[in-house]
Design a protein around this motif. Structure first.
Motif, PDB file in Angstrom:
ATOM      1  N   ASP A   1       7.929 138.751   2.365  1.00  0.00           N
ATOM      2  CA  ASP A   1       8.426 139.950   1.736  1.00  0.00           C
ATOM      3  C   ASP A   1       9.706 139.450   0.977  1.00  0.00           C
ATOM      4  OD1 ASP A   1       6.766 141.913   2.789  1.00  0.00           O
ATOM      5  OD2 ASP A   1       7.782 141.879   4.788  1.00  0.00           O
ATOM      6  N   ARG A   2       9.814 139.637  -0.162  1.00  0.00           N
ATOM      7  CA  ARG A   2      10.718 139.166  -1.060  1.00  0.00           C
ATOM      8  C   ARG A   2      11.833 140.303  -1.676  1.00  0.00           C
ATOM      9  NH1 ARG A   2       5.840 137.505  -2.185  1.00  0.00           N
ATOM     10  NH2 ARG A   2       5.471 135.366  -2.759  1.00  0.00           N
ATOM     11  N   THR A   3      13.027 140.227  -1.451  1.00  0.00           N
ATOM     12  CA  THR A   3      13.731 140.962  -2.250  1.00  0.00           C
ATOM     13  C   THR A   3      14.973 140.160  -3.097  1.00  0.00           C
ATOM     14  OG1 THR A   3      15.655 140.818  -0.531  1.00  0.00           O
ATOM     15  CG2 THR A   3      13.948 142.308  -0.088  1.00  0.00           C
ATOM     16  N   SER A   4      15.741 140.809  -3.566  1.00  0.00           N
ATOM     17  CA  SER A   4      16.690 140.059  -4.514  1.00  0.00           C
ATOM     18  C   SER A   4      17.592 139.199  -3.722  1.00  0.00           C
ATOM     19  CB  SER A   4      17.365 141.105  -5.444  1.00  0.00           C
ATOM     20  OG  SER A   4      18.271 141.823  -4.431  1.00  0.00           O
ATOM     21  N   ARG A   5      17.443 139.526  -2.373  1.00  0.00           N
ATOM     22  CA  ARG A   5      18.567 138.764  -1.539  1.00  0.00           C
ATOM     23  C   ARG A   5      17.826 137.775  -0.569  1.00  0.00           C
ATOM     24  NH1 ARG A   5      23.916 140.319  -1.688  1.00  0.00           N
ATOM     25  NH2 ARG A   5      24.263 142.188  -3.225  1.00  0.00           N
TER      26      ARG A   5
END
Length: 286
Positions: free
Chosen positions: A49-53
């Motif tokens: 799971d990727r977010t910008s942070r």
């Protein structure tokens, strides 16, 4: 899946950061991201799971991390065993046996002597290592066979034969009041003033926090006990190593220690089979 893809994924899963993983692998970040995306498409499952942070593992990613580590360890072990076989004398490959230093000393001597007398015996190189390292050596392919001690060592994934079980004793400075007792319990020795139980390193060399002294091997531990700086709980066979300045008292509720000989389940080595057979014919520990 390709080995390269597994190595890429394990690096990202352990770092939880694409930049650090790319630096660790010695590649740039874009091809690493593409490789992970291709792996996810091939498996039909999101692994991260990727977010910008942040980057976190999905349930599927956690499974692949565990399985991927095991697969890469198996590949590395196969490479090491193959290289060792290539360096051995043609038709007479030697064996590498790993055991914990100072543990099962009498058993190890009997095993090596009995095996050397067998027809067709090959050279056995012995590696004596620190606590919990025998299992690691065997899994990594740096050894062909190991002497392990349950419940302290994991035998998961290995073929094993039990060689005997023994009770444990408390090792104390000679003359300590507890040495006058016929037996003790763990509660009697777990908080002795001035005699804390030792702290052993993990396979990676780190020590858990605690009041006990950091020890690297059994000889160092026995010296600390003799100096009145620690106590120890060890298999009963350690009595043979104790000098007059040490005493051993049975510990009623300490778990019994079972010594096993272990080897990789896929091994087809005749020499390993002969060594295991010799070990099982020795007089058992008791």
């Amino acid at each position: 899946m390709e080995t390269r893809e597994l190595r890429y994924f394990v690096a990202v899963a352990e770092e939880l950061h694409f930049g650090r993983a790319a630096q660790r692998l010695g590649i740039s970040q874009p091809p690493l991201s593409r490789a992970i995306q291709q792996l996810e498409r091939r498996l039909g499952a999101a692994l991260l799971d990727r977010t910008s942070r942040t980057v976190t593992l999905t349930e599927a990613g956690s499974v692949l991390l565990a399985e991927g580590r095991a697969a890469l360890e198996a590949v590395d072990a196969a490479e090491r065993r193959t290289r060792r076989a290539a360096l051995s004398v043609p038709g007479r490959p030697g064996l590498v046996l790993v055991a914990k230093a100072s543990a099962s000393r009498e058993l190890l001597a009997k095993l090596l002597d009995a095996y050397a007398a067998e027809p067709g015996a090959v050279t056995v190189d012995v590696i004596l290592c620190g606590p919990a390292q025998q299992e690691q050596f065997l899994r990594e392919g740096r050894a062909d066979v190991a002497l392990l001690h349950r419940p302290f060592d994991s035998t998961a994934g290995f073929d094993t034969e039990e060689l005997g079980t023994e009770n444990q004793v408390a090792v104390l400075p000679a003359g300590h009041p507890l040495t006058a007792r016929p037996h003790v319990r763990m509660a009697d020795i777990s908080g002795l003033p001035g005699l804390p139980l030792p702290r052993w390193p993990d396979p990676d060399g780190t020590y858990l926090p605690g009041p006990g002294p950091q020890v690297r091997d059994h000889a160092q531990l026995l010296q600390l006990v003799a100096l009145g700086r620690a106590c120890a709980v060890s298999p009963e066979s350690c009595r043979a190593q104790l000098h007059d300045d040490l005493a051993a008292v049975p510990v009623l509720d300490a778990p019994p220690v079972t010594t096993v000989i272990a080897w990789p389940p896929h091994s087809r080595s005749r020499a390993v089979a002969d060594l295991v057979r010799t070990a099982t014919h020795l007089e058992p520990l008791c």
